[in-house]
Design a protein around this motif. Structure first.
Motif, PDB file in Angstrom:
ATOM      1  N   ARG A   1      -4.113   0.819  -2.226  1.00 14.55           N
ATOM      2  CA  ARG A   1      -3.416  -0.433  -2.501  1.00 14.55           C
ATOM      3  C   ARG A   1      -2.598  -0.371  -3.779  1.00 14.55           C
ATOM      4  O   ARG A   1      -3.019   0.211  -4.776  1.00 14.55           O
ATOM      5  CB  ARG A   1      -4.428  -1.582  -2.612  1.00 14.55           C
ATOM      6  CG  ARG A   1      -5.020  -1.997  -1.293  1.00 14.55           C
ATOM      7  CD  ARG A   1      -5.912  -3.206  -1.422  1.00 14.55           C
ATOM      8  NE  ARG A   1      -7.138  -2.889  -2.138  1.00 14.55           N
ATOM      9  CZ  ARG A   1      -8.169  -3.728  -2.237  1.00 14.55           C
ATOM     10  NH1 ARG A   1      -8.094  -4.929  -1.683  1.00 14.55           N
ATOM     11  NH2 ARG A   1      -9.259  -3.372  -2.879  1.00 14.55           N
TER      12      ARG A   1
ATOM     13  N   GLU B   1      -8.108   2.872   0.425  1.00 15.31           N
ATOM     14  CA  GLU B   1      -7.188   1.774   0.714  1.00 15.31           C
ATOM     15  C   GLU B   1      -5.768   2.086   0.275  1.00 15.31           C
ATOM     16  O   GLU B   1      -4.805   1.703   0.932  1.00 15.31           O
ATOM     17  CB  GLU B   1      -7.677   0.483   0.041  1.00 15.31           C
ATOM     18  CG  GLU B   1      -9.030  -0.006   0.542  1.00 15.31           C
ATOM     19  CD  GLU B   1      -8.998  -0.318   2.026  1.00 15.31           C
ATOM     20  OE1 GLU B   1      -8.001  -0.890   2.493  1.00 15.31           O
ATOM     21  OE2 GLU B   1      -9.974   0.002   2.717  1.00 15.31           O
TER      22      GLU B   1
ATOM     23  N   ARG C   1       0.822  -1.197   0.000  1.00 19.19           N
ATOM     24  CA  ARG C   1       0.000   0.000   0.000  1.00 19.19           C
ATOM     25  C   ARG C   1       0.860   1.252   0.000  1.00 19.19           C
ATOM     26  O   ARG C   1       2.071   1.189   0.175  1.00 19.19           O
ATOM     27  CB  ARG C   1      -0.909   0.043   1.240  1.00 19.19           C
ATOM     28  CG  ARG C   1      -1.831  -1.147   1.382  1.00 19.19           C
ATOM     29  CD  ARG C   1      -2.555  -1.140   2.729  1.00 19.19           C
ATOM     30  NE  ARG C   1      -3.321  -2.358   2.915  1.00 19.19           N
ATOM     31  CZ  ARG C   1      -4.571  -2.524   2.512  1.00 19.19           C
ATOM     32  NH1 ARG C   1      -5.187  -1.525   1.898  1.00 19.19           N
ATOM     33  NH2 ARG C   1      -5.211  -3.656   2.706  1.00 19.19           N
TER      34      ARG C   1
ATOM     35  N   GLY D   1      -1.589  -9.169  -3.469  1.00 15.06           N
ATOM     36  CA  GLY D   1      -1.547  -8.240  -2.344  1.00 15.06           C
ATOM     37  C   GLY D   1      -0.160  -8.046  -1.770  1.00 15.06           C
ATOM     38  O   GLY D   1       0.124  -7.009  -1.181  1.00 15.06           O
TER      39      GLY D   1
END
Length: 231
Positions: A127, A125, A41, A152
């Motif tokens: 991300r 987020e 992130r 992720g």
């Protein structure tokens, strides 16, 4: 009604983006984007002033203080969300992540491209969802700009981004198609994890800490800023 998917934007394109309060006051602009490799992130932003006061500020903006990352501005609740520069500086000192030019290598030892920029989602987020890369002949698209969705926790060691070979199936040639490719990859990853069971192996994991994108003065930092990008 189904909400539209978050927009995808290049980290380099966030430089000079205004930081705006919910009252509509532009209090700064983004200087560098700091990435948290371990979390996949954005960790925060270093800042510059606006207009004639466009030099570096002694304030920074940790991601925890961001209200939302929008298509045209980074939104914060108020100017009080800005913190001392040290709040983000520690991430810079630990940089070494997604470097422009890092090779993209599959787990079968095939180089499929080199990183040109890091792609992040808009919203709350922040991300990291993919990379823009220059492809190799291994993809059948030598020296073409393509977009690769990431898991992720992308595995990164030194100047190499390691990906499962199957992820090349999700490469697209238009950044506008990346959001859909990210969704397809996530569904496939979730299915594989469910099939593996609690004791199975999950997706790719990080082997390197946080990284930072920066401008030309960011010595020792990973530079995927918009400045100096080749078309």
């Amino acid at each position: 009604m189904t909400a539209p998917p978050p927009a995808v934007m290049a980290a380099g394109d966030l430089t000079k983006r205004p930081v705006v309060t919910l009252d509509g006051e532009a209090v700064a602009q983004v200087k560098d984007v700091v990435l948290d490799g371990a979390g996949g992130r954005i960790a925060g932003f270093t800042l510059a002033g606006r207009g004639l006061l466009s030099g570096p500020l002694r304030k920074s903006l940790p991601w925890s203080a961001v209200h939302a990352l929008g298509a045209d501005a980074v939104m914060i609740t108020s100017a009080e969300a800005l913190e001392d520069k040290a709040a983000v500086a520690s991430w810079q000192e630990a940089s070494g992540g997604l470097v422009r030019g890092a090779r993209v290598l599959t787990d079968q030892g095939v180089q499929v491209g080199s990183v040109r920029d890091v792609l992040v989602e808009s919203g709350r987020e922040g991300r990291v969802v993919g990379v823009e890369m220059s492809s190799t002949e291994a993809l059948g698209r030598q020296e073409r700009t393509v977009f690769l969705p990431l898991g992720g926790r992308p595995a990164l060691t030194g100047d190499t981004l390691m990906i499962p070979a199957r992820d090349t199936e999700y490469v697209v040639e238009d950044v506008g198609e990346l959001a859909a490719a990210v969704r397809r990859r996530r569904l496939a990853e979730a299915g594989a994890e469910a099939e593996a069971g609690p004791g199975g192996l999950g997706g790719a994991h990080l082997t390197k800490g946080p990284s930072v994108t920066g401008g030309p003065d960011g010595a020792g930092r990973s530079d995927v800023s918009g400045e100096g990008r080749t078309p």
